[in-house]
Each structure stands twice: as structure tokens, then as C-alpha cells.
Design a protein around this motif. Structure first.
Motif, mmCIF file in Angstrom:
data_model
loop_
_atom_site.group_PDB
_atom_site.id
_atom_site.type_symbol
_atom_site.label_atom_id
_atom_site.label_comp_id
_atom_site.label_asym_id
_atom_site.label_seq_id
_atom_site.Cartn_x
_atom_site.Cartn_y
_atom_site.Cartn_z
ATOM 1 N N ILE A 10 1.071 -1.145 0.199
ATOM 2 C CA ILE A 10 -0.170 0.369 0.108
ATOM 3 C C ILE A 10 1.035 1.356 -0.176
ATOM 4 O O ILE A 10 1.684 1.864 1.126
ATOM 5 C CB ILE A 10 -0.977 -0.225 0.990
ATOM 6 C CG1 ILE A 10 -1.407 -1.184 1.370
ATOM 7 C CG2 ILE A 10 -1.645 1.205 0.992
ATOM 8 C CD1 ILE A 10 -2.885 -1.858 2.455
ATOM 9 N N PRO A 11 1.252 1.729 -1.556
ATOM 10 C CA PRO A 11 1.908 2.429 -0.936
ATOM 11 C C PRO A 11 1.629 4.059 -0.892
ATOM 12 O O PRO A 11 0.433 4.196 -0.713
ATOM 13 C CB PRO A 11 2.575 3.305 -2.687
ATOM 14 C CG PRO A 11 1.698 2.392 -3.093
ATOM 15 C CD PRO A 11 0.579 1.380 -2.786
ATOM 16 N N ALA A 12 2.445 4.954 -0.279
ATOM 17 C CA ALA A 12 2.124 5.712 1.041
ATOM 18 C C ALA A 12 1.578 7.325 -0.403
ATOM 19 O O ALA A 12 2.243 7.376 -1.538
ATOM 20 C CB ALA A 12 3.390 6.948 1.799
ATOM 21 N N LYS A 24 2.792 12.515 4.640
ATOM 22 C CA LYS A 24 2.332 11.360 3.405
ATOM 23 C C LYS A 24 1.634 9.886 4.140
ATOM 24 O O LYS A 24 2.474 9.196 4.865
ATOM 25 C CB LYS A 24 3.201 10.544 2.996
ATOM 26 C CG LYS A 24 4.819 11.022 2.056
ATOM 27 C CD LYS A 24 5.689 10.291 1.875
ATOM 28 C CE LYS A 24 6.738 11.076 0.639
ATOM 29 N NZ LYS A 24 5.798 11.352 -0.445
ATOM 30 N N ARG A 25 0.446 9.398 3.571
ATOM 31 C CA ARG A 25 -0.324 8.557 3.675
ATOM 32 C C ARG A 25 -0.900 6.865 3.201
ATOM 33 O O ARG A 25 -0.139 7.575 2.057
ATOM 34 C CB ARG A 25 -1.936 9.327 3.698
ATOM 35 C CG ARG A 25 -2.839 8.413 4.333
ATOM 36 C CD ARG A 25 -4.087 9.118 5.133
ATOM 37 N NE ARG A 25 -4.199 9.927 5.723
ATOM 38 C CZ ARG A 25 -4.614 10.669 6.153
ATOM 39 N NH1 ARG A 25 -6.046 11.007 5.797
ATOM 40 N NH2 ARG A 25 -4.405 12.025 7.149
ATOM 41 N N SER A 26 -0.726 6.017 3.802
ATOM 42 C CA SER A 26 -0.533 4.738 3.248
ATOM 43 C C SER A 26 -2.043 4.347 3.285
ATOM 44 O O SER A 26 -2.552 4.462 2.670
ATOM 45 C CB SER A 26 0.697 3.793 3.040
ATOM 46 O OG SER A 26 0.725 3.666 5.186
ATOM 47 N N HIS A 29 -5.681 5.629 3.173
ATOM 48 C CA HIS A 29 -5.838 6.673 1.997
ATOM 49 C C HIS A 29 -7.150 6.548 1.284
ATOM 50 O O HIS A 29 -7.781 7.114 0.822
ATOM 51 C CB HIS A 29 -4.383 7.525 1.127
ATOM 52 C CG HIS A 29 -4.038 6.397 0.695
ATOM 53 N ND1 HIS A 29 -3.145 5.444 0.487
ATOM 54 C CD2 HIS A 29 -4.990 6.107 -1.018
ATOM 55 C CE1 HIS A 29 -2.893 4.591 -1.158
ATOM 56 N NE2 HIS A 29 -3.990 4.638 -1.596
ATOM 57 N N TYR A 203 7.170 -0.610 7.634
ATOM 58 C CA TYR A 203 7.081 0.502 6.573
ATOM 59 C C TYR A 203 8.818 0.409 6.841
ATOM 60 O O TYR A 203 9.623 1.220 7.766
ATOM 61 C CB TYR A 203 6.529 1.201 7.537
ATOM 62 C CG TYR A 203 6.357 2.707 6.776
ATOM 63 C CD1 TYR A 203 5.054 2.745 5.765
ATOM 64 C CD2 TYR A 203 7.352 3.405 6.550
ATOM 65 C CE1 TYR A 203 4.936 3.810 4.827
ATOM 66 C CE2 TYR A 203 6.705 4.370 5.890
ATOM 67 C CZ TYR A 203 5.885 5.128 5.142
ATOM 68 O OH TYR A 203 5.517 5.831 4.231
ATOM 69 N N GLU A 219 8.614 3.951 1.693
ATOM 70 C CA GLU A 219 7.839 4.830 1.564
ATOM 71 C C GLU A 219 6.035 3.783 1.956
ATOM 72 O O GLU A 219 5.836 4.322 0.819
ATOM 73 C CB GLU A 219 7.832 6.268 0.843
ATOM 74 C CG GLU A 219 8.152 6.764 1.809
ATOM 75 C CD GLU A 219 8.859 8.233 1.222
ATOM 76 O OE1 GLU A 219 8.258 8.065 -0.269
ATOM 77 O OE2 GLU A 219 9.570 9.159 1.717
ATOM 78 N N SER A 220 5.547 2.837 2.356
ATOM 79 C CA SER A 220 4.457 2.023 1.731
ATOM 80 C C SER A 220 4.738 0.871 2.639
ATOM 81 O O SER A 220 5.798 0.244 3.573
ATOM 82 C CB SER A 220 4.719 1.280 0.566
ATOM 83 O OG SER A 220 5.056 1.922 -1.018
ATOM 84 N N ALA A 221 3.157 0.753 3.266
ATOM 85 C CA ALA A 221 2.918 0.155 3.948
ATOM 86 C C ALA A 221 2.389 -1.754 3.772
ATOM 87 O O ALA A 221 1.768 -1.815 2.883
ATOM 88 C CB ALA A 221 1.638 -0.055 4.653
#
Length: 284
Positions: A10-12, A24-26, A29, A203, A219-221
Motif C-alpha cells: 500500500i504505497p504512501a 504521506k498516508r499509506s 488513504h 514500513y 514509503e509503503s505499508a
């Protein structure tokens, strides 16, 4: 023993919250991009005060927990009950909003790097209306595990290393979370047992790393597949990784902004309570 792998990435994305704080929201969003019981993950990181100086003015929460982990900088928290706390580099606040909290978060610096994470953790239906509670963890209270080529900061959960048991300072959370900040030196690896009952993610926020032999996107969950063991590796760069996992609730989630309940009717009640000024009142 089954090693966990990469189930989903899940990219931010660039976002804003509060009074224009850039982040930055992963997770979260989009409302379908969650990993039960985790609802949202934001990372904020900037040395430009225009990106963070306005902070997060007073706003409500109901039905879940917010976790703020500061990497760099200082943030002041204040709520409707007069509680106040200063989060500094390495510190943590685990806030259980329960029935309701109205709080604000204000940067306590006018220059320099402000960097950290905010995580939202769902509460089970039985606990959504309980009184608000806080665990404010000073940086020196976070348990540090120093091994050759790897350093870990254990915020929550239990881990056994070489026969020694470590327990993070955050305790009494119903989802029994594991929250570890892991620093891996170049050309090294670490193996972390992780109960198959837990769902979670990693992360990567500094350097490069792999999960077994698969590169971890930055920068991804990165959701973990099923298993009971996690292997993280580096090549010629160091890496810093958050590992976060907990027991899933397997309950319906209905969210409207800062309110997270189980039904649409409960959301309507939360909105009504907020408008009437009784969101935070504990009723007999």
C-alpha cells in the motif's frame, strides 16, 4: 516455522491534515486500504516549518486509538480535560479515544526537522464507548535491544532474544500490538518470531531492505502474509523499518472522518453528540 512474505503493498501518497500539515498516508488513504485492526498510517517528515508549523488544531476522535511516534522534533499534546504532554524525539503517545476526546497537537519548534508517524488502531465494539485513556512514553522508557548488526526499539509487545524476554512499555491494549523500530546495519539480517495470530505490516523509511529475498518498497505499508516468523535483510545499505502487528478484530468498520464505529447509526450518534457538545461525556 513459516516465514512471512509480502502479501500486499500500500504505497504512501502525499496528503495534508490538520491545518495543512504535509504528510504521506499509506493505510487509510482509501477506506478499503486497511489492515485489521489498523485504520491509518501517516508519516510526516520535513525540515520546512511551513509544512508543519500550523499543527493540528482542536479536533475530535471516537471509537479507536491514536499512536504518535516521534523520530525527530517536539510536539505538544493538549486535550479537553486539561491533559498535556510533550512528545520529543523517540517518545510515544498511545491515546485511547474511546467514547470521545477533543485534542490538539502543536509543534514546539519553529525550525529544524519534524519527523514521525501517527497510527490509528481500531477498538472492538465492546470498548468503543469506554472513557479516554493515555499512555505517554518518554524516550528513555522505550526498551532498546542492542545486538550485533541490529538495534531494536520495542514500544509495544513481547519479544524473546537469546533466551531473554523483553516487554515494551505500552501495555494493556486489547489488540495485543507489537510495535518495533528496527535499525539494520549493511549486509546483515534479523529473524523475529511473530505469532500467526497477528496481522500487520512493515514500513521501510530509511535505506534499503528485503523480506527474505524480496525487496521491500520504500514509503509503503507492506502487508505481511501468514506465518510465524519474519526475516529482514540488508545488502550494502543500512535500513530502518517499523514492524507493526496486532490481533485482528474481524468486525465491521464504519468510518466518518475522526469517528470509527461499527454501524452507520453509531456514526450518526457520534456526529449528534459532537454537535451537542456531549461527545466526551461518560454516561452511566
Amino acid at each position: 516455522m513459516i516465514n512471512r512474505g509480502i502479501k500486499r503493498v500500500i504505497p504512501a501518497i502525499d496528503s495534508q491534515d490538520g491545518a495543512g500539515v504535509k504528510l504521506k498516508r499509506s493505510l487509510g488513504h482509501r477506506q478499503n486500504l486497511r489492515i485489521d485492526p489498523f485504520l491509518m498510517l501517516d508519516m510526516f517528515s520535513s525540515d520546512n516549518p511551513d509544512d508543519y508549523i500550523a499543527g493540528f488544531p482542536p479536533h475530535p476522535h471516537r471509537g479507536f486509538e491514536t499512536v504518535t511516534y516521534m523520530l525527530n522534533g517536539k510536539m505538544l499534546h493538549r486535550d479537553h480535560m486539561g491533559n498535556e504532554g510533550l512528545l520529543s524525539s523517540g517518545g510515544v503517545q498511545w491515546m485511547t479515544a474511546g467514547r470521545g476526546v477533543i485534542h490538539e497537537e502543536r509543534p514546539q519548534q519553529e525550525s529544524g526537522l519534524m519527523r514521525g508517524f501517527q497510527l490509528w488502531v481500531n477498538l472492538p465494539a465492546a470498548d468503543k464507548m469506554k472513557p479516554a485513556a493515555y499512555q505517554n512514553i518518554e524516550p528513555e522508557e522505550v526498551v532498546e535491544i542492542d545486538e550485533p548488526s541490529v538495534k531494536m526499539r520495542l514500544v509495544a509487545g513481547r519479544i524473546v532474544r537469546d533466551g531473554q524476554e523483553y516487554q515494551g512499555p505500552v501495555q494493556g491494549i486489547v489488540t495485543e500490538p507489537v510495535f518495533i523500530d528496527i535499525l539494520l546495519e549493511p549486509n546483515s539480517s534479523v529473524e523475529i518470531p511473530l505469532s500467526r495470530e497477528l496481522q500487520g505490516f512493515v514500513y521501510l523509511f530509511e535505506g534499503q531492505a528485503k523480506m527474505q529475498d524480496d525487496a521491500i518498497p520504500t514509503e509503503s505499508a507492506v502487508e505481511l502474509s501468514e506465518g510465524d516468523n519474519l526475516i529482514l535483510k540488508t545488502d550494502n545499505q543500512s535500513a530502518r523499518i517499523l514492524l507493526i502487528a496486532a490481533k485482528p478484530l474481524n468486525e465491521p468498520v464504519v468510518q466518518y472522518g475522526p469517528f470509527v464505529m461499527n454501524t452507520a447509526e453509531e456514526i450518526e450518534q457520534a456526529l449528534s453528540d459532537y454537535r451537542q457538545g456531549v461527545l466526551t461525556e461518560v454516561r452511566a
